[in-house]
Design a protein around this motif. Structure first.
Motif, PDB file in Angstrom:
ATOM      1  N   ARG B   3       0.842  -1.189   0.000  1.00 41.90           N
ATOM      2  CA  ARG B   3       0.000   0.000   0.000  1.00 41.90           C
ATOM      3  C   ARG B   3       0.880   1.242   0.000  1.00 41.90           C
ATOM      4  N   GLU B   4       2.041   1.153   0.644  1.00 38.13           N
ATOM      5  CA  GLU B   4       2.964   2.280   0.663  1.00 38.13           C
ATOM      6  C   GLU B   4       4.282   1.838   0.027  1.00 38.13           C
ATOM      7  N   PRO B   5       4.423   2.120  -1.230  1.00 37.34           N
ATOM      8  CA  PRO B   5       5.648   1.657  -1.920  1.00 37.34           C
ATOM      9  C   PRO B   5       6.918   2.268  -1.339  1.00 37.34           C
ATOM     10  N   VAL B   6       6.799   3.469  -0.768  1.00 36.93           N
ATOM     11  CA  VAL B   6       7.977   4.101  -0.154  1.00 36.93           C
ATOM     12  C   VAL B   6       7.688   4.341   1.323  1.00 36.93           C
ATOM     13  N   ARG B   7       8.616   3.911   2.170  1.00 41.32           N
ATOM     14  CA  ARG B   7       8.432   4.131   3.605  1.00 41.32           C
ATOM     15  C   ARG B   7       9.807   4.268   4.265  1.00 41.32           C
ATOM     16  N   THR B   8       9.949   5.259   5.104  1.00 39.68           N
ATOM     17  CA  THR B   8      11.205   5.378   5.866  1.00 39.68           C
ATOM     18  C   THR B   8      10.878   5.501   7.348  1.00 39.68           C
ATOM     19  N   GLN B   9      11.845   5.095   8.149  1.00 39.34           N
ATOM     20  CA  GLN B   9      11.637   5.153   9.600  1.00 39.34           C
ATOM     21  C   GLN B   9      12.930   5.646  10.249  1.00 39.34           C
ATOM     22  N   ALA B  10      12.892   6.856  10.744  1.00 33.05           N
ATOM     23  CA  ALA B  10      14.037   7.464  11.447  1.00 33.05           C
ATOM     24  C   ALA B  10      15.331   7.349  10.637  1.00 33.05           C
ATOM     25  N   ASP B  17      32.988  15.576   8.630  1.00 28.02           N
ATOM     26  CA  ASP B  17      33.592  16.667   7.879  1.00 28.02           C
ATOM     27  C   ASP B  17      34.816  17.178   8.644  1.00 28.02           C
ATOM     28  N   GLU B  18      35.925  17.385   7.941  1.00 33.60           N
ATOM     29  CA  GLU B  18      37.197  17.790   8.585  1.00 33.60           C
ATOM     30  C   GLU B  18      37.014  19.039   9.449  1.00 33.60           C
ATOM     31  N   SER B  19      36.287  20.031   8.909  1.00 33.78           N
ATOM     32  CA  SER B  19      36.192  21.307   9.628  1.00 33.78           C
ATOM     33  C   SER B  19      35.013  21.341  10.608  1.00 33.78           C
ATOM     34  N   ARG B  20      33.912  20.649  10.245  1.00 33.56           N
ATOM     35  CA  ARG B  20      32.711  20.752  11.092  1.00 33.56           C
ATOM     36  C   ARG B  20      32.499  19.552  11.995  1.00 33.56           C
ATOM     37  N   GLY B  21      33.332  18.539  11.842  1.00 37.56           N
ATOM     38  CA  GLY B  21      33.143  17.321  12.631  1.00 37.56           C
ATOM     39  C   GLY B  21      31.980  16.513  12.093  1.00 37.56           C
ATOM     40  N   GLN B  22      31.166  15.928  12.971  1.00 38.10           N
ATOM     41  CA  GLN B  22      30.040  15.105  12.514  1.00 38.10           C
ATOM     42  C   GLN B  22      28.869  15.990  12.083  1.00 38.10           C
ATOM     43  N   VAL B  23      28.353  15.711  10.905  1.00 43.44           N
ATOM     44  CA  VAL B  23      27.233  16.492  10.372  1.00 43.44           C
ATOM     45  C   VAL B  23      26.064  15.539  10.120  1.00 43.44           C
ATOM     46  N   ARG B  24      24.894  15.868  10.712  1.00 39.22           N
ATOM     47  CA  ARG B  24      23.704  15.023  10.497  1.00 39.22           C
ATOM     48  C   ARG B  24      22.947  15.600   9.296  1.00 39.22           C
ATOM     49  N   ALA B  25      23.265  15.095   8.118  1.00 41.46           N
ATOM     50  CA  ALA B  25      22.663  15.637   6.896  1.00 41.46           C
ATOM     51  C   ALA B  25      21.186  15.257   6.795  1.00 41.46           C
ATOM     52  N   ALA B  26      20.839  14.089   7.283  1.00 44.99           N
ATOM     53  CA  ALA B  26      19.428  13.689   7.393  1.00 44.99           C
ATOM     54  C   ALA B  26      19.250  13.145   8.808  1.00 44.99           C
ATOM     55  N   ASP B  27      18.206  13.653   9.472  1.00 42.50           N
ATOM     56  CA  ASP B  27      18.106  13.377  10.909  1.00 42.50           C
ATOM     57  C   ASP B  27      16.750  12.741  11.220  1.00 42.50           C
ATOM     58  N   GLU B  28      16.754  11.456  11.342  1.00 40.19           N
ATOM     59  CA  GLU B  28      15.545  10.687  11.695  1.00 40.19           C
ATOM     60  C   GLU B  28      14.365  11.038  10.786  1.00 40.19           C
ATOM     61  N   VAL B  29      14.587  10.908   9.512  1.00 41.20           N
ATOM     62  CA  VAL B  29      13.549  11.226   8.526  1.00 41.20           C
ATOM     63  C   VAL B  29      12.546  10.062   8.448  1.00 41.20           C
ATOM     64  N   THR B  30      11.296  10.386   8.686  1.00 37.78           N
ATOM     65  CA  THR B  30      10.234   9.380   8.576  1.00 37.78           C
ATOM     66  C   THR B  30       9.177   9.911   7.612  1.00 37.78           C
ATOM     67  N   LEU B  31       8.914   9.155   6.570  1.00 42.38           N
ATOM     68  CA  LEU B  31       7.906   9.571   5.587  1.00 42.38           C
ATOM     69  C   LEU B  31       7.402   8.350   4.832  1.00 42.38           C
ATOM     70  N   SER B  32       6.374   8.563   4.039  1.00 42.45           N
ATOM     71  CA  SER B  32       5.856   7.476   3.212  1.00 42.45           C
ATOM     72  C   SER B  32       5.211   8.079   1.964  1.00 42.45           C
ATOM     73  N   CYS B  33       5.089   7.259   0.947  1.00 40.17           N
ATOM     74  CA  CYS B  33       4.468   7.722  -0.303  1.00 40.17           C
ATOM     75  C   CYS B  33       3.655   6.556  -0.886  1.00 40.17           C
TER      76      CYS B  33
END
Lengths: 422, 259
Positions: B3-10, B17-33
């Motif tokens: 029913r939901e071909p696309v689903r993400t959970q957290a 990154d050398e200068s910024r350290g750890q970077v959370r580019a995507a942070d617990e993304v939850t969605l569905s389509c």
């Protein structure tokens, strides 16, 4: 890894590469036409130079020639392509004429040095010439040649006057006998030339496909397109690797094939069958050359991909691969001394072992032990290189082009920094 | 049946990154389509849209969390995920030395479209996208408009149930952008589940069935345009976006000050 996927990806890579003019020229055309062009060019140049030389007459002026040695002047005049005249002016004007190219050589008869004064009618020749002009240099050489012949005839006459017989005269003689057949002499030359040129051709033929398959994909922005197809990273890496190895091995094999055909079809009509040793490489060496060339292609492809994978564009790709290219071919160039032979120890050194293997095979001196050891050691090297290339090419930061400037930076960040952090 | 071909959970991606350290580019993304739905991923540059979509397309490996395409988890079955997915972005160009016909044949085959139906599928796509006159001309010789059509045809060559369009109109002129949006709308009509990322508000308003506002790597709100209007009391999507993004920025600043 899925073999069908690898085949689909491989065909796709090869099809694209075969439509790229620079790849076709570097990987196919140059290996194929290099020998025919080289041989044809050499003959054409030699014929041209000979023709030019035959048409030129050396202008030689002679001064103070004693009547007793008029024969020498006659023999010089009779050499062909020589015009001899008597110089009536002073030496300063002769110098100027030679320097300005109005005359090719000036020859003056002088008294012999003190130690030779005892010999009746002895003399020494002073030859003025200009080494800066080929024509003058040639005239000097003709003067010298005529003098050697004249001296030989003079001594021969003196021997007869002294009553020395022929057998006495030819005492302590050297009689030479060359046991090498023309084929063997040709093989000796080919053994020095073919392995090195094969290595260079394999490296050259791999060069552009390796850059095109990696940095080229990034520059064209097709890299991400490829990363989203339903094939494993391993399959993609394998297809790229096989594609580069195919071009490398093909370049090497085409080059050897072109050499054999060139010797048979271009050199033989000119030099005669004897001159090319019956037509080049013996058939028995062909399988060894083929296996060696394929192994070289497999090794070089893995090495080049490992270096090129970090590049973001063609220019970076060329800069990244060039050191590997040089490191691969330079040892082979330094190995040109025929004294170095394939030993068990050298059989363990990658690339060098294959160059020596090919040389021994062509020269007819291949020993079974070192030969098998070379093939085994090279096969192991290829497996290690491919495993390393696969490992590098599967890393996420490498795939995304964020792994740093090159292999060393990548290795430093993956091993040294990680250890540092821990 | 999914029913939901696309689903993400957290779904989370952390870069070092050398200068910024750890970077959370995507942070617990939850969605569905869902099937026949266009889900818009609306965010400014650097919000985490591309990182999220790259994780869904398995180009990037998630640091944590899960995502499923047609029931296949992106880390466990990346090849099955890609077989069910078509990915289009400004950075997915075409191979210049091959023709559109060869391009479509290659992508259909490598993406496991049934071998005996590939030729028919290629002919169908050539006709559908009006590529007939140029089907056997090398891609490098096509106009940018034709390349765009070939690129979309390439994306759907293996008839995947899920499509991802990552800022597809960013390099297009107005007419080409309109044409592309019409094609995407048609694909929705065929029942495809479509993820569409953009930073252009009007585009999201016109095309998307639901909109997920993403900022600083996090999904701040998801809903239809009407639902978002109701939640915020604002009418224009631009104002709605600024409200959510502003609230997130203020929250981050407060946490930094408290820290």
């Amino acid at each position: 890894m899925d073999l069908r996927q690898i085949w689909i990806l491989y065909r796709h890579e090869v099809r694209s590469a075969l439509r790229d003019r620079s790849i076709v020229v570097m990987s196919i055309v140059i290996p194929l036409v290099m020998y025919p062009l080289l041989l044809w060019g050499t003959f054409a140049a030699m014929n041209f130079v000979e023709g030019q030389a035959e048409r030129l007459t050396s202008r030689i002026a002679v001064q103070d020639a004693p009547p007793a040695h008029r024969d020498w002047i006659d023999s010089l005049s009779g050499m062909g392509g020589v015009s001899v005249s008597e110089w009536m002016d002073d030496e300063a004007s002769a110098r100027e004429s030679v320097a300005r190219g109005r005359m090719d050589a000036f020859v003056r008869f002088e008294s012999p040095p003190a130690e030779g004064a005892g010999l009746e009618q002895n003399f020494q020749l002073r030859v003025l010439y200009s080494a800066a002009r080929d024509r003058s240099e040639r005239a000097r050489s003709q003067v010298e040649e005529a003098l050697v012949l004249y001296r030989g005839a003079w001594i021969e006459g003196a021997r007869e006057d002294l009553g020395i017989s022929d057998p006495e005269w030819s005492g302590f003689a050297v009689v030479q006998e060359d046991l090498a057949t023309p084929e063997e002499a040709t093989r000796f030359l080919l053994a020095l030339m073919v392995p090195m040129l094969t290595l260079i051709m394999v490296a050259l033929a791999s060069f552009y496909p390796a850059i095109d398959a990696t940095a080229g994909e990034r520059e064209r922005a097709t890299w991400e397109t490829l990363m989203t197809v339903s094939a494993s990273r391993g399959s993609i890496a394998a297809a790229k690797y096989l594609h580069v190895a195919t071009f490398g091995a093909m370049g090497g094999l085409l080059n050897v094939g072109a050499l054999v055909l060139s010797l048979r079809w271009i050199l033989a009509p000119v030099a005669g069958p004897e001159g090319v040793g019956g037509g080049g490489l013996p058939l028995s060496t062909i399988p060894i050359i083929a296996v060696g060339t394929v192994l070289l292609g497999l090794f070089v492809a893995a090495g080049m991909l490992v270096f090129a994978i970090f590049a973001r564009n063609f220019k970076e790709g060329q800069a990244a691969i060039t050191p590997f290219y040089m490191v691969t071919i330079l040892p082979a160039i330094f190995l040109q001394s025929p004294d170095i032979e394939l030993t068990n120890r050298l059989a363990l050194v990658p690339v060098i072992n294959l160059v020596l293997l090919l040389r021994s095979a062509i020269g007819g001196s291949l020993a079974l032990g070192p030969g098998l050891l070379t093939l085994a050691s090279m096969a192991v090297t290829v497996v290690l290189a491919v495993t390393f290339a696969q490992w590098v090419m599967r890393r996420e930061d490498v795939l995304l082009g964020s792994a740093g400037a090159g292999l060393w930076e990548f290795l430093r960040s993956h091993f040294l920094r990680r250890k540092g952090k821990a | 049946m999914n029913r939901e071909p696309v689903r993400t959970q957290a779904l989370t991606k952390v870069f070092y990154d050398e200068s910024r350290g750890q970077v959370r580019a995507a942070d617990e993304v939850t969605l569905s389509c869902s099937e026949g739905e266009i889900l818009g991923l609306l965010g400014a540059n650097g919000a985490g849209k591309t990182t999220t979509l790259r994780m869904l397309s398995t180009v990037l490996r998630p640091s944590s969390g899960k995502a499923w395409i047609m029931g296949h988890e992106v880390r466990d079955a990346p090849e099955e995920v890609r077989a069910n997915l078509g990915f289009y972005s400004a950075s997915t160009a075409l191979y210049p030395k091959i023709t559109p016909r060869e391009t479509l044949r290659f992508f259909a085959t490598v993406n496991r479209y049934p071998a005996d139906r590939v030729a028919g599928r290629v002919d169908h796509l050539i006709e559908r996208f009006g590529l007939g006159d140029y089907a056997d001309t090398r891609v490098e010789k096509l106009s940018s408009g034709m390349k765009q059509k070939v690129s979309i045809a390439r994306t759907v060559a293996h008839d995947p149930p899920v499509l991802i369009f990552d800022e597809p109109t960013v390099a297009l002129d107005v007419l080409n952008a309109i044409e592309l949006r019409e094609i995407i709308a048609d694909l929705r009509g065929e029942g495809k589940a479509i993820l569409f990322s953009t930073h252009i508000m009007s585009e999201a308003e016109k095309l998307c069935d639901r909109i997920a506002v993403i900022h600083g790597g996090r999904i701040l709100a998801t809903g239809t345009l009407d639902e978002l209007r109701e939640t915020t009391g604002l009418h224009y999507l631009e104002d709605i976006f600024v409200r959510f993004a502003g609230a997130r920025n203020a929250g981050s600043a407060e946490r930094e000050n408290a820290g």
